[in-house]
Design a protein around this motif. Structure first.
Motif, PDB file in Angstrom:
ATOM      1  N   ASN A 137      57.923  83.630  40.126  1.00 51.47           N
ATOM      2  CA  ASN A 137      56.935  82.691  40.667  1.00 51.47           C
ATOM      3  C   ASN A 137      56.072  82.054  39.579  1.00 51.47           C
ATOM      4  N   THR A 167      49.660  79.626  37.658  1.00 46.67           N
ATOM      5  CA  THR A 167      49.419  80.870  38.386  1.00 46.67           C
ATOM      6  C   THR A 167      48.286  81.672  37.743  1.00 46.67           C
ATOM      7  N   ASP A 199      40.917  80.690  44.024  1.00 41.12           N
ATOM      8  CA  ASP A 199      41.421  81.942  44.583  1.00 41.12           C
ATOM      9  C   ASP A 199      40.455  83.072  44.221  1.00 41.12           C
ATOM     10  N   ASP A 284      45.295  70.833  45.533  1.00 40.04           N
ATOM     11  CA  ASP A 284      45.843  71.553  46.683  1.00 40.04           C
ATOM     12  C   ASP A 284      46.575  70.605  47.624  1.00 40.04           C
ATOM     13  N   ARG A 287      49.920  69.703  45.924  1.00 42.22           N
ATOM     14  CA  ARG A 287      50.899  70.791  46.031  1.00 42.22           C
ATOM     15  C   ARG A 287      51.454  70.881  47.450  1.00 42.22           C
ATOM     16  N   GLU A 299      51.938  78.581  43.123  1.00 43.19           N
ATOM     17  CA  GLU A 299      50.520  78.427  43.442  1.00 43.19           C
ATOM     18  C   GLU A 299      49.813  77.807  42.239  1.00 43.19           C
ATOM     19  N   GLN A 301      46.371  76.789  40.281  1.00 51.64           N
ATOM     20  CA  GLN A 301      44.941  77.085  40.198  1.00 51.64           C
ATOM     21  C   GLN A 301      44.271  76.409  38.999  1.00 51.64           C
TER      22      GLN A 301
END
Length: 369
Positions: A137, A167, A199, A284, A287, A299, A301
Motif C-alpha cells: 500500500n 502514506t 489522520d 481528499d 483521491r 491513502e 496525507q
C-alpha cells in the motif's frame, strides 16, 4: 575518455555514479505545474512586506543563527532554543545529521521508495544505503526496517507522510519501532508534510522527544507555509545532537530574507492553516475521484497523490504534459501528482479518466473489481 579524465581530475566514483537531484518538469505554456509539491497559493501580503523590509541589507551577511526564529519555534514546541536548529530547507538538515553520524563503513536505513534525495545524501557521507521496500500500500514496513538495523547502522530515516506515496506512519507503529531499535541509534523523523495530515492515528514526532533522546524531527516552511523559494527548514531534537549538526553545517546558509518570511508566516499562521485545510480537502476530493475512475491510489496525507503506473510511467507522464499538466515521474515505478490550483483538478481528472480506462486489467495502478 570523459572531460574529467582528460583533465586529470580524480573524483569519487560513487559520487559520479549517483544521479543528481532534478527538479520537477516545468509547466507547459498556460498549463499547471503539479510536479514539485508546491503550495499553489501566493505569499500573503504581510510575508511579502517582511521580505521587502530586509532587502535593503543584501550587502550584509545574514543572522544565520536565527535566534529570534528559534526562540519562537522553541516556545511553540515546548523545548529550549538550543533544541531547535535552522537549515536551508529540511533536506540540508538531513545532510548535516547524516554527516554528523555516518561515514565510510556505516549504514543508513530508510524505506524505498521514499524521498529521492536520500540515496545521494547517504552516498556523499561515504556510508551505504540500506533500502527497505515499502508495503504493497506504499507505507513503510517498520518491522522490516527495524530488522534491517545492524551494528553498522548509524541512522534510520522515517518519512511521514511518505514522499512520494503519501502514506503515514501511525503513532502506535512508531512507538513499536522505537522500542525495537537501539537507543543509541539516531532516528530522523522527516515530517516535511506534517501540516497536511488529517489522520488522527498519525505520529506526531515533537511531543515524543522527551521519551526518545535519539530522535530528531524535521519540519519545513517550504510546503504548508508556501516559502519553497526561500528554503527554511528546522530540526528539533536533543541539543547535543543538534550541536553536531551545527558543526557539520555550511555557515550562513539561512538568509535573513528566509528568516523574516518564516517569522511573518508564523504570525499569519491562522490564515495559512486555512489554506492548508483547503488543500487537504482538495486532496481528499481528488483521491476520491481518482478511486471512482478506477485508479488504485494509496491513502494520501501530504499535498499530493501517488499513481503506481509501472512500465507505463513515461507514456502517462507525457499524456499529462500534452494536456498541460506536469507531474513527477519516477522511472518505471509511478507518478506523484501535487494538489495544485482548483482549476487544475478538473483537467487532471479528464486526462486521468481516459488513461485508467486503457490500462490492462490487473495493472497495479488499477483498482481490482
Amino acid at each position: 575518455m570523459s572531460t574529467n579524465e582528460a583533465a586529470g581530475v580524480k573524483l569519487r566514483p560513487e559520487i559520479v555514479a549517483v544521479a543528481a537531484y532534478k527538479q520537477g518538469r516545468p509547466a507547459p505554456a498556460d498549463g499547471f505545474k503539479l510536479s514539485s509539491n508546491e503550495n499553489p497559493f501566493p505569499p500573503l501580503p504581510g510575508v511579502v512586506d517582511a521580505v521587502s523590509a530586509v532587502l535593503g541589507d543584501l550587502n550584509r551577511y545574514p543572522n544565520a543563527g536565527g535566534l529570534d526564529l528559534r526562540e519562537k519555534l522553541a516556545e511553540r514546541h515546548g523545548v529550549s532554543a538550543g533544541q531547535v536548529h535552522l537549515g536551508h530547507g529540511s533536506v540540508s538538515l538531513l545532510a548535516q545529521l547524516l554527516s554528523a553520524a555516518a561515514g565510510a563503513g556505516d549504514e543508513v536505513v530508510y524505506a524505498w521508495r521514499s524521498f529521492e534525495a536520500y540515496p545521494g545524501l547517504v552516498t556523499v557521507t561515504g556510508a551505504t544505503s540500506v533500502q527497505v521496500p515499502n508495503l504493497p500500500n506504499g507505507a513503510h514496513d517498520l518491522d522490516a526496517m527495524a530488522a534491517a538495523v545492524t551494528d553498522r547502522t548509524r541512522v534510520v530515516i522515517v518519512c511521514t507522510p511518505n514522499n512520494p506515496t503519501g502514506t503515514i506512519v501511525t503513532a502506535a507503529g512508531f512507538e513499536t519501532f522505537m522500542a525495537a531499535v537501539p537507543p543509541t541509534l539516531l532516528v530522523v523523523l522527516d515530517e516535511a508534510y506534517y501540516e497536511f495530515v488529517t489522520d488522527e492515528a498519525s505520529v506526531d514526532g515533537i511531543p515524543l522527544l522527551g521519551r526518545y533522546p535519539n530522535l530528531v524531527v524535521l519540519r519545513t516552511f517550504s510546503k504548508a507555509y508556501g516559502l519553497a523559494a526561500l528554503r527554511v527548514g528546522y530540526a528539533v531534537g536533543a541539543e547535543g545532537v543538534l550541536d553536531a549538526c551545527r558543526s557539520a553545517a555550511i555557515p550562513l546558509s539561512v538568509t535573513d530574507v528566509g528568516r523574516a518570511a518564516a517569522l511573518a508566516s508564523i504570525d499569519a499562521e491562522e490564515e495559512l492553516m486555512e489554506r492548508v485545510a483547503r488543500i487537504a480537502m482538495r486532496r481528499d476530493e481528488l483521491r476520491a475521484a481518482l478511486l471512482e475512475q478506477g485508479w488504485n491510489v494509496p491513502e494520501a496525507q501530504g499535498n499530493f497523490v501517488w499513481l503506481a503506473t509501472g512500465e507505463h510511467t513515461a507514456a502517462i507522464s507525457d499524456a499529462f504534459f500534452d494536456a498541460g499538466l506536469t507531474v513527477r515521474a519516477f522511472d518505471s515505478e509511478g507518478i506523484r501528482i501535487s494538489v495544485g490550483e482548483a482549476e487544475s483538478v478538473e483537467k487532471l481528472l479528464d486526462v486521468a479518466g481516459d488513461i485508467v480506462r486503457n490500462l490492462p486489467n490487473g495493472h497495479p495502478a488499477k483498482r481490482l473489481g
